[in-house]
Structure formats: structure tokens, C-alpha cells
Design an enzyme around this catalytic site. Structure first.
Site, PDB file in Angstrom:
ATOM      1  N   CYS A  73      -2.293  -4.150   1.228  1.00  0.00           N
ATOM      2  CA  CYS A  73      -1.161  -4.168   0.310  1.00  0.00           C
ATOM      3  C   CYS A  73      -0.621  -5.593   0.277  1.00  0.00           C
ATOM      4  O   CYS A  73      -0.203  -6.121   1.313  1.00  0.00           O
ATOM      5  CB  CYS A  73      -0.090  -3.198   0.823  1.00  0.00           C
ATOM      6  SG  CYS A  73       1.436  -3.240  -0.141  1.00  0.00           S
ATOM      7  N   CYS A 184      -2.397  -7.048  -6.510  1.00  0.00           N
ATOM      8  CA  CYS A 184      -1.882  -5.775  -5.995  1.00  0.00           C
ATOM      9  C   CYS A 184      -3.114  -4.902  -5.840  1.00  0.00           C
ATOM     10  O   CYS A 184      -3.937  -4.831  -6.768  1.00  0.00           O
ATOM     11  CB  CYS A 184      -0.907  -5.148  -6.994  1.00  0.00           C
ATOM     12  SG  CYS A 184      -0.491  -3.425  -6.617  1.00  0.00           S
TER      13      CYS A 184
HETATM   14  N1  DGL Z   1      -0.644  -1.785  -3.464  1.00  0.00           N
HETATM   15  C1  DGL Z   1       0.503  -2.601  -3.219  1.00  0.00           C
HETATM   16  C2  DGL Z   1       0.162  -4.085  -3.311  1.00  0.00           C
HETATM   17  O1  DGL Z   1      -0.962  -4.477  -3.070  1.00  0.00           O
HETATM   18  C3  DGL Z   1       1.779  -2.375  -3.968  1.00  0.00           C
HETATM   19  C4  DGL Z   1       2.140  -1.180  -4.695  1.00  0.00           C
HETATM   20  C5  DGL Z   1       3.622  -0.845  -4.597  1.00  0.00           C
HETATM   21  O2  DGL Z   1       4.450  -1.443  -5.323  1.00  0.00           O
HETATM   22  O3  DGL Z   1       3.914  -0.008  -3.762  1.00  0.00           O
HETATM   23  O4  DGL Z   1       0.994  -4.899  -3.578  1.00  0.00           O
END
Ligand code: DGL
Length: 266
Positions: A73, A184
């Protein structure tokens, strides 16, 4: 070292990193945890998020007996890697926007960064751009709406093309932009959709394979997992009916509850 490689995200985004991990380390034992009770992370205050991320990762590392934690993430990694490394005794591998490879790939020197509101404004991101893309123009686009669309896709629900168009729209103001960082982990799951709705061809760059190479270095020798076994998974809210759909598609069992009370709002 023993135990699985634990992949953590707010939602299903980390599954895009799982794909790269399985290519790099076929048969390595994996486990997955998502903090979907607090999804999305990209619009939450930093102080609250650091506390939450440390609490959830601590609980998930204990539940899984993991040997390595992969913070799959960008929103969490650009904020909380130091706090996680201080709180845990196992190695922690983060995921940050692939600015460096994108800057190297771009012919025009104009690149996009498509990420959450939090990631596009973080000092960590400013430093990546300064260190690796000083010669480029970087168009930063906060596209929080795409997170929900990736969740929908993995739940087997229809994706709203208008939300994808709105997320991508700011990129088209830069006519020579030729490369986009998917900053993301949810966004590579939508890659075919992004490609199909882009009015001109672009190079999409994500961090998946670089993370997988790094995990292979730190995880050491891994025992083979029997491929017919579904890997274990946890969710801070295991109730959504669509959740097992995407997990199964990536070789994970339906997630079981990881109970971590939400911190007080700040
Ligand atoms: N998957 C997460 C990232 O890589 C973010 C998603 C969210 O906003 O929760 O930033």
C-alpha cells in the site's frame, strides 16, 4: 526464517502485488490481511493512520506467524514504514510509487502520478520526485475514486466507466505526457480498464515486480506450498459478501475476522 510472507493493504489492492510475488517466488507461502474496516486510507488523517496501520499489522503478524511483512500500500508505506519497523521484529518491505523507472522510461519527460490524495501530497513523494525525476515534469493526480472501482471489480461487481474517466481526466491536460505511475496498489487491478478508456496509448508503470524482487532477497529460502491449498487471509471486516470472490481468484481462502478496534477519530 519460517512462516508465510504476509501482504498487507487497506483492501484488495495488495492482490496486485501478490501477482508479482507469485511470478517471482512460485510456491512461497503467502498470507494476506486487509484493513477494510478503515478503507479507504487515502483520505484519512496521517496521525490516525499511523496508529491504525501499526495496530493492524501487529495483530496480523501475530495471527499469521509471518516471516516478512509486505506493506502493499503506497498510502501506508509513504507514511508509516519507520513506525512499523520500530514496532515489529520481522523485516518490513514497503511499496512506494515507481517514479524512478517511469522517469527512465518516458521519452517526453512528462509523467503522471496517479495515486491517492494522501500519496500525491506526501513529503516522501516530494523526495522521490526530487531524487529520481528532477529532469521531468510530474503531473500529480489524486484519483481516490478508482480505489472503490477496484474493490468493485474484485467483488465481481460492475465498474463505473465514468469514475475511471474522471480519475484519468487531469492527465489529458498535458499533451506530451507518455508514462503514468500507478502509485496505488489498487490501480494495476484496473489496468485493462484504464488502457481501454485512455484516448491515447500510455505506458503504465507499477511497483509490483520491484517489490517482489526485494521480498525474494529478504525472505531467504522458502519451503514450497502445496498449490491446491488456499492461503490464509484476514480482514478487519470480513462481512462484505463480495470479499471472498477476489481473494479466491488470487489463491486465498475467504478472509476471517481480525478484530482491531478503530482508534478515536482525530
Ligand atoms: N492500495 C492503497 C495504496 O496503494 C490505497 C487505497 C486506499 O485509499 O485505501 O495507496
Amino acid at each position: 526464517m519460517s512462516g508465510p510472507i504476509l501482504i498487507f493493504d487497506s483492501g484488495v489492492g495488495g492482490l496486485s502485488v501478490v501477482k508479482a510475488l507469485r511470478e517471482q517466488m512460485p510456491g512461497a507461502p503467502l498470507a494476506y490481511v486487509c484493513d477494510n474496516a478503515a478503507l479507504p486510507y487515502g483520505t484519512k488523517p496521517d496521525i490516525w493512520l499511523v496508529q491504525r496501520i501499526v495496530q493492524v499489522c501487529r495483530a496480523a503478524v501475530a495471527a499469521s506467524g509471518a516471516r516478512v511483512l509486505v506493506v502493499a500500500c503506497n498510502t501506508a508505506s509513504t507514511l508509516a514504514l519507520d513506525a512499523l519497523r520500530a514496532a515489529l521484529t520481522i523485516p518490513v518491505v514497503g511499496t512506494v510509487p515507481a517514479i524512478k523507472p517511469a522517469a527512465a522510461l518516458s521519452r517526453s519527460g512528462v509523467i503522471g502520478l496517479l495515486a491517492t490524495s494522501a500519496t500525491v501530497t506526501r513529503p516522501y513523494t516530494d523526495n522521490l520526485i526530487r531524487d529520481f525525476a528532477g529532469h521531468c515534469t510530474v503531473v500529480r493526480v489524486a484519483a481516490d475514486g478508482l480505489v472503490e472501482q477496484a474493490e468493485r471489480l474484485l467483488a465481481g461487481e460492475p465498474v463505473d466507466g465514468a469514475v475511471i474517466d474522471a480519475g484519468l481526466a487531469p492527465l489529458w491536460h498535458a499533451p506530451t505526457l507518455d508514462t503514468v505511475v500507478l502509485g496505488c496498489t489498487h490501480f494495476p487491478l484496473l489496468r485493462d480498464r484504464l488502457d481501454a478508456r485512455a484516448p491515447r496509448p500510455l505506458q503504465w508503470v507499477d511497483s509490483g515486480s520491484a517489490i517482489a524482487r526485494r521480498v525474494a532477497q529478504v525472505a531467504g529460502a522458502v519451503e514450497e506450498n502445496r498449490p491446491e491449498h488456499l492461503a490464509p487471509a484476514w480482514a478487519t471486516d470480513p462481512r462484505p459478501a463480495g470479499l471472498p470472490h477476489g481473494f479466491r481468484a488470487f489463491g486465498f481462502a475467504p478472509p476471517v475476522a481480525l478484530s482491531v478496534p478503530l482508534p478515536q477519530p482525530v
